[in-house]
Design an enzyme around this catalytic site. Structure first.
Site, mmCIF file in Angstrom:
data_model
loop_
_atom_site.group_PDB
_atom_site.id
_atom_site.type_symbol
_atom_site.label_atom_id
_atom_site.label_comp_id
_atom_site.label_asym_id
_atom_site.label_seq_id
_atom_site.Cartn_x
_atom_site.Cartn_y
_atom_site.Cartn_z
ATOM 1 N N SER A 55 51.975 34.652 36.211
ATOM 2 C CA SER A 55 52.461 35.948 36.680
ATOM 3 C C SER A 55 52.911 36.857 35.536
ATOM 4 O O SER A 55 52.131 37.221 34.674
ATOM 5 C CB SER A 55 53.578 35.720 37.694
ATOM 6 O OG SER A 55 53.949 36.917 38.320
ATOM 7 N N ASP A 96 50.939 40.768 41.918
ATOM 8 C CA ASP A 96 51.638 40.592 43.192
ATOM 9 C C ASP A 96 52.943 41.396 43.255
ATOM 10 O O ASP A 96 53.693 41.294 44.225
ATOM 11 C CB ASP A 96 51.881 39.107 43.532
ATOM 12 C CG ASP A 96 52.843 38.415 42.570
ATOM 13 O OD1 ASP A 96 53.279 39.030 41.585
ATOM 14 O OD2 ASP A 96 53.144 37.221 42.810
#
EC number: 5.4.2.3
Length: 567
Positions: free
Chosen positions: A89, A305
């Site tokens: 991430s 995300d």
């Protein structure tokens, strides 16, 4: 010889595990041989948390292989496709990580997080035994077929680590589909599409692009537009996977929105001085993006995300629009549409204690939308949001989505077909919004399209959106402690239960300042305590944060340097 004549369940000389009927199920010899090629470094202990496993990429080969094994067992147990995403991430480029995705595209069940930790940390000689233990505890039917879908981000280490996952899947006889480069939300989407037998959408990248883009184009058809300036958006892609996918997708919705990509990975390191996490934590624009006064910009994080928006005003001042304001824009719009259709569907907004107090007040007092607070962590927000017909959840960091219950979807689709003009128009817009959200997880691309559609439909500028309410100044600090477990909390982490006296001290400090609140919570991964404070001015906020940090240091076993004023 019949199966009844065979030995009782247990290990057999060939290294297979025998089931109740004495028939071989897992080729543990093959697992052991393969595992040697993915050897665990001595003394390395890792914990599966909300984000799965994350650490330096060179320490993860054995973990990837073993998560391939675990995904097969989970797939057999659930009789469903399971996802494995290789990403870290918003972490630096040299890190990597892995997380498993459950059948509905949601995060791995908590009981299986424990299995993941146990399996990742098992010494080589204990690996077969741990696999057997997990199979027994979880009542896995080892005869069941297994199917695993795999995706990865753009980190230099991801392709090799992804192959290690595949090695784990295949040695236990699992089938797999390797999607290659995907955003994390796209992998969650693929898992749900496969397990819903295509009802949620087509389990292809093309299917994802078409579903979201069609919904966006349909929704924005009737948008008020005063020229092209409102329809151009500058996107900082964090030098990550979001750049590749947005570049592939943008021609699908180009009639409604023009996106200009920055930090697209052609130069610059992943997440370095750019991306949603950098912008949110440093409260300044990323490097590598050209900003002009009052133009909308947004940033994705490394696996796309999370999303935050921002702009420079005419005086050159930076304005951040984070997850709280995104939730407010979306909730306000949904509330208006629900009033139009007038069908009594419940709407709820879910936040964590980190949500700015002004956003909570605006939602509750101005928009009259109920707000609920959960513990930090996406799985807690997602779970709570499922309790409503329409549940909106966003963390302040820009991770969030909207969930629609089956009953709400059915009712909205029915109204879109049958009702009178105004009602039908509102229902059709809701129908498009259902398709535009990725309901499995927060998705920067999906959320971006929802925000852009709402701004266009409402004729709102980024400044008007920002002016819905004024954020209270806030400050986050960390205090090092000898043992984070001395702190325990309740009331969605807003109140301290122990050590004794700490909550009373915080209460007394909070009383000194206007519009103030503060809370402390232990880190999930290291021996630090996180402090959050907000008040009516930055000066008062900083004073309150310092005083609370000092109370934590004194009452919860602080180590190292005492907290200082001025940070």
């Amino acid at each position: 010889m019949s199966p009844d004549d065979l030995d009782p369940p247990g290990f057999c000389p060939q290294g297979f595990w025998l089931n109740e009927r004495g028939l071989p199920d897992m080729d543990l010899d093959a697992v052991t041989k393969q595992s040697v090629l993915h050897a665990k470094p001595d003394g390395l202990i890792l914990q599966y948390g909300t984000a799965g496993f994350r650490t330096k990429a060179e320490h993860l080969d054995h973990v990837m292989f073993r998560m391939g094994l675990l995904a097969v067992l989970r797939s057999k147990q659930t009789k469903s496709a399971i996802g494995v995403m290789v990403t870290a991430s918003h972490n630096p480029e040299e890190d990597n990580g892995v997380k498993l995705v459950d059948p509905l595209g949601e995060m791995l069940a908590a009981s299986w997080e424990e299995h993941a930790t146990c399996l990742a940390n098992a010494e080589e000689e204990h690996l077969p035994r741990v696999l057997v233990d997990i199979s027994e505890k979880a009542a896995v039917d080892l005869h069941q077929d297994a199917f695993v879908v795999i995706g990865r981000d753009t980190r230099p280490s991801s392709e090799k680590l992804s192959q290690s996952v595949i090695d784990g899947v295949t040695v236990l006889g699992g089938q797999f589909h390797d999607y290659g480069l995907l955003t994390t939300p796209q992998l969650h989407y693929m898992v749900f599409c496969r397990n819903s037998k295509g009802q949620y959408g087509k389990a292809t990248v093309e299917g994802y692009y078409q579903k979201l883009s069609s919904a966006f184009v349909e929704l924005t058809k009737q948008a008020f537009c005063s020229g092209d300036d409102r329809r151009t958006l500058r996107v900082d892609c964090a030098n990550g996977i979001g750049a590749l996918k947005l570049a592939e997708m943008r021609h699908y919705f180009s009639q409604g929105l023009s996106v200009q990509l920055f930090n697209d990975g052609t130069k610059g390191k992943l997440n370095h001085l750019c991306g949603a996490d950098f912008v949110k934590s440093h409260q300044k624009p990323p490097q590598g993006i050209e900003m002009r006064a009052n133009e909308r910009c947004c940033s994705f994080d490394g696996d796309a995300d999370r999303i935050v928006y921002y702009y420079h005003d005419a005086d050159g001042q930076f304005h951040l629009i984070d997850g709280d304001k995104i939730a407010t824009l979306i909730s306000s719009f949904l509330k208006e549409l629900l009033l139009e259709i007038g069908d009594g569907l419940s709407l709820g907004v879910v936040q964590t204690a980190y949500a700015n107090g002004s956003s909570t007040r605006y939602l509750e007092e101005v928009m009259k939308v109920p707000v609920y607070c959960t513990k930090t962590g996406v799985k807690h927000l997602h779970h709570k949001a499922q309790e409503f017909d329409i549940g909106v959840y966003f963390e302040a960091n820009g991770h969030g989505t909207v969930l629609f219950s089956k009953a709400a979807e059915t009712k909205i689709k029915q109204l879109a077909k049958e009702s009178e003009d105004e009602k039908r128009k509102a229902a059709k817009m809701l129908e498009s919004i259902i398709d535009l959200f990725n309901q499995t997880i927060g998705d920067a691309i999906s959320d971006m399209l929802v925000i852009e559609a709402i701004l266009a439909l409402k004729g709102l500028t980024v400044q008007q959106w920002d002016a819905l309410y004024t954020d209270l100044p806030n400050r986050q600090l960390k205090v090092k402690v000898a043992d984070r477990q001395v702190i325990s909390t309740t009331d969605a982490e807003r109140q301290v239960v122990k050590p004794p006296g700490l909550q009373e001290a915080i209460n007394d400090l909070v009383k000194k300042y206007r519009l103030s609140r503060a809370f402390v919570r232990p880190s999930g991964t290291e021996d630090i305590v996180r402090v959050y404070a907000e008040a009516d001015s930055q000066e008062n906020t900083d004073s309150l944060a310092y005083e609370v940090s000092l109370a934590v240091f004194q009452l919860a076993g602080g180590i190292g340097e005492r907290p200082q004023r001025g940070f």
